[in-house]
Write a protein that holds these residues in place. Structure first.
Motif, mmCIF file in Angstrom:
data_model
loop_
_atom_site.group_PDB
_atom_site.id
_atom_site.type_symbol
_atom_site.label_atom_id
_atom_site.label_comp_id
_atom_site.label_asym_id
_atom_site.label_seq_id
_atom_site.Cartn_x
_atom_site.Cartn_y
_atom_site.Cartn_z
ATOM 1 N N ASN A 101 0.832 -1.199 0.000
ATOM 2 C CA ASN A 101 0.000 0.000 0.000
ATOM 3 C C ASN A 101 0.871 1.256 0.000
ATOM 4 O OD1 ASN A 101 -2.458 1.363 -0.094
ATOM 5 N ND2 ASN A 101 -2.580 1.560 2.137
ATOM 6 N N VAL A 102 1.922 1.234 -0.818
ATOM 7 C CA VAL A 102 2.818 2.380 -0.964
ATOM 8 C C VAL A 102 2.873 2.744 -2.449
ATOM 9 C CG1 VAL A 102 5.148 3.274 -0.574
ATOM 10 C CG2 VAL A 102 4.158 1.637 1.028
ATOM 11 N N HIS A 132 3.348 7.346 2.956
ATOM 12 C CA HIS A 132 2.374 6.289 3.258
ATOM 13 C C HIS A 132 2.841 5.384 4.399
ATOM 14 C CE1 HIS A 132 0.089 7.296 -0.369
ATOM 15 N NE2 HIS A 132 1.241 7.344 -1.015
ATOM 16 N N GLN A 191 0.063 4.022 6.489
ATOM 17 C CA GLN A 191 -0.958 3.221 5.806
ATOM 18 C C GLN A 191 -0.417 1.890 5.293
ATOM 19 O OE1 GLN A 191 -0.683 6.748 4.791
ATOM 20 N NE2 GLN A 191 -2.091 7.043 6.505
#
Length: 446
Positions: free
Chosen positions: A79-80, A140, A143
């Motif tokens: 999720n980057v 990120h 996240q």
């Protein structure tokens, strides 16, 4: 450790695909150059043809594949997503491709302006890429998917190693181009590039890709946790010992031995996971992984030969095994999974089903090829066999056997042509699928 991938985060096809298509292109160029140069290319590691071949491999083949794959894996596994990925990838790809060609031309002609031009292109390429990826990792950081640490730790180490490799390479290229005294940094450039950037990135990807695509068990948690931390530490120790005057050579060789042992451990665990995988019949990608890991184990006796035997041929043989046998094999095998998956995924995304019409969805499902249809298993196995022949032949050529040096180039051309044909067939099927789906959508709407 996270096993799932978030395919909704997949970047646009134009982001990683040009990097992947560089692989057969530069492989073909390497084969043509080796054919033209013949035994001269393997006479010495300092020969212009040998240096050009080395950088066609490390920058054109391996570098292109790894830069493209990293953007992909960071988005879907961690999720980057990299910001402005199309722009970053497009500029990096163009600068990397042109800079690599210019660098190879500089070594072949020993032309100072080519080295300066290559530095002017490759410096911004790596600076832009590293800045974009570093910004994405920082932006990120909160996240990141839970369980993605095992991927991000070796990725961060690989990016640091890439920074060191690129910086040293730029200094060396400018020194050659401007006529400065050449720093004694070649060994550090090689070690940080191969054992740092290349090795750590492939290790991190193996933690994620082998359990998913090869249906293996997860890597042991202690190995996945500590090995990616140990390797950068050993690289730093080697660099400090190499730069320190007056220290016994044995201290630096001990750091090298521990580094060889760390990678041998990863290779042994990877081979065990592949051997006990849940799919009984090995695929072409599995065979490439086997080849790469067996090549990595072969590096241990080759390192002993280089260190204790003091043979001028030991270093080139070790370099060929690492570059073509280990990194080249794994990169080649991963392309047979990543490229078909990307084409299959983007073909799915191209489906237009208004109001979730089940009838139109069924039409699309009949048209849409399965992922395995993009690259046939038999052609991929044939290309694997050609690649193994290349690794063996180039190793023998580096060891000084003239017949192997004569055959090295033609064999590389055969392997590169096989890879180009297989990837080209996948692209043709993808484009055909898009045309057929567009025609089906038009007929249904009418």
């Amino acid at each position: 450790m996270r096993r799932a991938l978030d395919f909704d985060k997949t970047p646009a096809l134009g982001v990683p695909l040009p990097f992947f298509l560089n692989v057969p292109l530069f492989a073909l160029l390497a084969g043509l150059l080796a054919t033209w140069a013949g035994p001269q290319a393997f006479a010495s590691r300092w020969n212009g043809a040998a240096l050009a071949l080395t950088h066609l491999w490390t920058l054109g083949i391996l570098g292109s594949a790894m830069l493209g794959a990293l953007i992909q894996i960071l988005a879907v596994a961690c999720n980057v997503p990299v910001g402005a990925a199309r722009t970053v990838a497009g500029l990096t790809h163009a600068l990397l491709t042109a800079g690599t060609l210019l660098l190879a031309a500089g070594f072949l002609s020993w032309w100072p302006a080519a080295w300066i031009g290559a530095a002017a292109l490759l410096g911004p390429a790596f600076a832009l890429y590293l800045a974009a990826v570093t910004r994405a990792l920082w932006r990120h950081r909160r996240q990141v998917y839970k369980g993605a640490r095992e991927i991000l730790v070796p990725v961060r180490g690989a990016l640091i190693a890439l920074s060191c490799t690129a910086l040293i390479g730029l200094v060396l290229a400018l020194s050659l181009g401007l006529g400065w005294a050449l720093p004694d940094w070649v060994d550090a450039h090689v070690l940080w590039g191969l054992a740092g950037w290349g090795g750590l990135l492939l290790m991190g990807m193996s933690f994620q890709l082998l359990p998913i695509f090869q249906v293996t068990e997860l890597y042991p948690r202690p190995l996945a946790r500590w090995l990616p931390l140990l390797i950068p530490g050993l690289l730093l120790a080697w660099t400090a010992l190499d730069a320190s005057a007056g220290l016994p050579r044995l201290m630096r060789e001990t750091a090298e031995l521990l580094l060889v042992g760390a990678y041998a451990l990863w290779a042994c665990v990877t081979l065990r996971l592949l051997w006990t995988r849940k799919r009984p019949a090995p695929e072409a990608t599995t065979l490439f992984w086997y080849t790469g890991m067996l090549g990595l184990l072969a590096c241990a006796p080759l390192w002993i030969w280089m260190t204790l035997g003091q043979s001028p041929r030991a270093g080139p043989v070790l370099g060929v095994v690492i570059i073509a046998g280990v990194l080249g094999s794994v990169v080649n095998g991963m392309l047979y999974k990543i490229v078909p998956f990307l084409l299959w995924k983007h073909a799915q995304d191209a489906m237009i089903v208004p109001d979730r019409d089940p009838g139109q969805a069924r039409v699309y499902l009949k048209i849409l090829p399965k992922m395995a249809a993009y690259v046939g298993e038999r052609p991929a196995r044939w290309q694997w066999a050609a690649h193994v022949a290349v690794v063996l032949c180039w190793s023998l050529a580096a060891a000084g056997w003239s017949p192997a040096a004569l055959a090295a180039g033609p064999l590389q051309i055969v392997s590169a042509a096989g890879l180009a044909w297989n990837l080209g067939r996948a692209l043709r099927l993808y484009r055909k699928t898009l045309r057929v789906m567009a025609a089906a959508a038009s007929s249904i709407s009418d």
